[in-house]
Design an enzyme around this catalytic site. Structure first.
Site, PDB file in Angstrom:
ATOM      1  N   LEU A  29      -7.230  -0.108  -2.417  1.00  0.00           N
ATOM      2  CA  LEU A  29      -7.718  -0.683  -1.166  1.00  0.00           C
ATOM      3  C   LEU A  29      -7.449   0.380  -0.117  1.00  0.00           C
ATOM      4  O   LEU A  29      -6.323   0.851  -0.002  1.00  0.00           O
ATOM      5  CB  LEU A  29      -6.962  -1.962  -0.799  1.00  0.00           C
ATOM      6  CG  LEU A  29      -7.280  -3.215  -1.600  1.00  0.00           C
ATOM      7  CD1 LEU A  29      -6.352  -4.355  -1.185  1.00  0.00           C
ATOM      8  CD2 LEU A  29      -8.730  -3.626  -1.427  1.00  0.00           C
ATOM      9  N   ASP A  30      -8.494   0.760   0.628  1.00  0.00           N
ATOM     10  CA  ASP A  30      -8.242   1.774   1.644  1.00  0.00           C
ATOM     11  C   ASP A  30      -7.410   1.181   2.777  1.00  0.00           C
ATOM     12  O   ASP A  30      -7.169  -0.027   2.831  1.00  0.00           O
ATOM     13  CB  ASP A  30      -9.534   2.428   2.133  1.00  0.00           C
ATOM     14  CG  ASP A  30     -10.465   1.490   2.876  1.00  0.00           C
ATOM     15  OD1 ASP A  30      -9.984   0.551   3.534  1.00  0.00           O
ATOM     16  OD2 ASP A  30     -11.681   1.706   2.821  1.00  0.00           O
ATOM     17  N   GLU A  31      -6.959   2.021   3.645  1.00  0.00           N
ATOM     18  CA  GLU A  31      -6.031   1.632   4.711  1.00  0.00           C
ATOM     19  C   GLU A  31      -6.560   0.494   5.574  1.00  0.00           C
ATOM     20  O   GLU A  31      -5.788  -0.332   6.051  1.00  0.00           O
ATOM     21  CB  GLU A  31      -5.743   2.863   5.580  1.00  0.00           C
ATOM     22  CG  GLU A  31      -4.693   2.643   6.629  1.00  0.00           C
ATOM     23  CD  GLU A  31      -4.430   3.908   7.427  1.00  0.00           C
ATOM     24  OE1 GLU A  31      -3.835   3.773   8.504  1.00  0.00           O
ATOM     25  OE2 GLU A  31      -4.811   5.017   6.984  1.00  0.00           O
TER      26      GLU A  31
END
Length: 171
Positions: A29-31
């Site tokens: 999951l990206d930031e």
């Protein structure tokens, strides 16, 4: 991988809970994304889930009221860029949905002065880098908020925010 990167990953997982040595995430999951994150100590399980076409479902809040034409384009596949190379996404499931019942973000995305937003459910059997965000942008509706709600048969709605639990069946 440098020791600094290994240390950062270990510290980050340590902030989430007390996990066994060798724990890794299944997918990323990206930031700026939220939602279901699966962890394992078994690299084979991670590879199976990431590489076998297991469905991952996301809810995306997008800029504007999405058109049925944009939904159809994403269903059939749209061209996105992956590391500077053009890529046609595989057909997937996309539908407009009502605003899901999730807590508001701690950091506000925007307010009504910026115009309307809408929500879509996108279910993929692949997972390219920032694929959902690139798909919605490719049809003219950039993603404002992205939440992974399902991997295989594991649903986010069975957990409360910040909770963790052990699962034995992933598919």
């Amino acid at each position: 991988m440098s020791n600094d990167v290994k240390s950062h990953k270990k510290n980050f997982l340590g902030e989430l809970g007390d996990f066994p040595e060798g724990t890794m995430s299944i997918g990323r999951l990206d930031e700026k994304s939220e939602g279901l994150l699966l962890l394992t100590t078994d690299g084979k399980t991670s590879n199976t889930i990431n590489g076998s076409g297991i469905e991952k479902e996301y809810y995306a809040q997008i800029d504007g009221v999405i058109s049925s034409e944009a939904v159809e384009k994403m269903i059939k596949g749209v061209e996105i860029g992956i590391n500077g190379i053009k890529y046609l996404t595989k057909p997937c499931k996309v539908q407009k949905i009502e605003k899901p019942d999730f807590p508001n973000r701690t950091q506000k995305i925007r307010d009504n002065r910026h115009g309307p937003t809408s929500w879509v459910s996108i279910t993929l059997s692949e997972g390219k880098f920032r694929q959902v965000r690139k798909m919605t942008a490719a049809v003219g509706f950039p993603t404002l908020r992205l939440i992974r709600v399902r991997v295989g048969e594991i649903h986010l709605d069975s957990l409360l925010s910040g909770d963790s639990r052990e699962v034995s069946k992933l598919l």
